[in-house]
Design a protein around this motif. Sequence first.
Motif, short mmCIF file in Angstrom:
data_model
loop_
_atom_site.label_atom_id
_atom_site.label_comp_id
_atom_site.label_asym_id
_atom_site.label_seq_id
_atom_site.Cartn_x
_atom_site.Cartn_y
_atom_site.Cartn_z
N LEU A 117 0.75 -1.16 -0.04
CA LEU A 117 -0.01 -0.11 0.08
C LEU A 117 1.52 1.38 0.15
N ALA A 118 1.60 1.26 0.67
CA ALA A 118 2.80 2.20 0.91
C ALA A 118 3.47 2.22 -0.33
N GLN A 121 1.12 4.24 -3.57
CA GLN A 121 1.25 6.05 -2.91
C GLN A 121 1.97 6.68 -2.79
N LEU A 124 1.36 6.64 -6.77
CA LEU A 124 -0.36 7.99 -6.87
C LEU A 124 0.21 9.61 -6.39
N SER A 125 0.60 9.39 -6.06
CA SER A 125 1.04 10.60 -5.57
C SER A 125 2.50 11.24 -6.11
N ARG A 159 -4.96 4.66 -8.91
CA ARG A 159 -5.45 4.57 -8.05
C ARG A 159 -6.28 3.75 -7.96
N TYR A 162 -4.51 1.00 -5.66
CA TYR A 162 -3.90 1.86 -4.80
C TYR A 162 -4.77 1.45 -3.99
N ARG A 163 -6.32 1.13 -4.23
CA ARG A 163 -7.98 0.90 -3.13
C ARG A 163 -7.80 -0.59 -3.68
N GLN A 166 -5.51 -1.25 -0.31
CA GLN A 166 -6.62 -0.76 0.84
C GLN A 166 -6.97 -2.01 1.75
#
Length: 376
Positions: A117-118, A121, A124-125, A159, A162-163, A166
């Motif tokens: 997840l990190a 993320q 994504l950023s 994105r 990333y979901r 999660q």
Amino acid sequence: MRSYRVAATRWHNSLPAIGMVFLFAMLAGCGKGAGDAAAKEQADPATTAVPVETAEASRRAIAASYTGTAPLEAQAEAQVVAKTSGVALQVLVEEGDVVRAGQPLVRLDPDRARLNLAQLQAQLSKLQSNFNRSDRLASQQLISAGDHEQLKYDLENVRAAYRLAQLELSYTNVVAPISGVVASRSIKTGNFVQINTPILRIIDNSRLEATLNVPERELATLRAGLPVRLQVDALPGREFVGTVDRVAPVVDAGSGTFRVICAFAGDSLQPGMFGRIRIDYDQRADALTIPRLALLDDEGEPSVYVVRDGKAVRTAIELGYVDGNLVEVRKGLEPGDAVVTAGKVALRDGGLVQVIGPRVAAAPIDASNDSSGERQ
């Protein structure tokens, strides 16, 4: 002359002996005649009273019912499976624990899912920053529309990843899908759990069901909402009340039966208990009844022996409902008629009877021990 006197004397002396022989012959003949008469009287059933027991035909409430047996099953049951792989760090429940839907049951090692997840993320950023810059350049027409669209699609893809990461991280907390009781546990702390592996079983025992396979001839009589009575061997002396929850509208062509599902409140009942079930589908408050034992076993129309003036009178009757040890008589008897319940085998129509014991009225007996599915 002398020989004549000797012969006469001998004949005179033999008279007592002859008389005795004649007397014995007469007595023997009389005794034989009396014995033959007694044997004849004993052999003739018309002159010998047969001891019997009777019961009076009486009016009482009677119900038409269908009885059967079926195991109890939980209305809701769930196998809890691991949706991700990992080492079980904590097992938070034991067998027999009551759980609620959404309650954590097992915690799996989340480190791998957190790192993934990190990583997503960070991606994504980065893509979000590039897309914002591209959006400004596109407004000034300093970048091609194709490059701008490509950045947009890449951003949406990351994105979504990333979901998903999660979601994978949330799967490390295994939660209860339904409320109920933990029926079994197949995992221990420290075990490595593979994805989609069953680790717990939860049953909702607040509402139990029993499914009867009923012959198709009962399709018109059984319907949803009818009262149901249940007895189980594990809880002797107790009776549980339920209802017919639903009736399958389709008859199975192979077995000629349809499914009737009866529902009961959990209370003291447990899934897996074997129950004797009775469904009352009609009642008559004032029916003329006699014991089922009074019916004659021979084939043909139903009949009983009625005691009238000390004699057994064979009487044909018309039967109605059967309720346990009682049968309803629609025609042929009147209230108070004494029907023979014991000693029927030795009787014949018109034979003498001797009623032994007090005359009793028919009394209902619990028919819950009847384990075969039948209409009564």
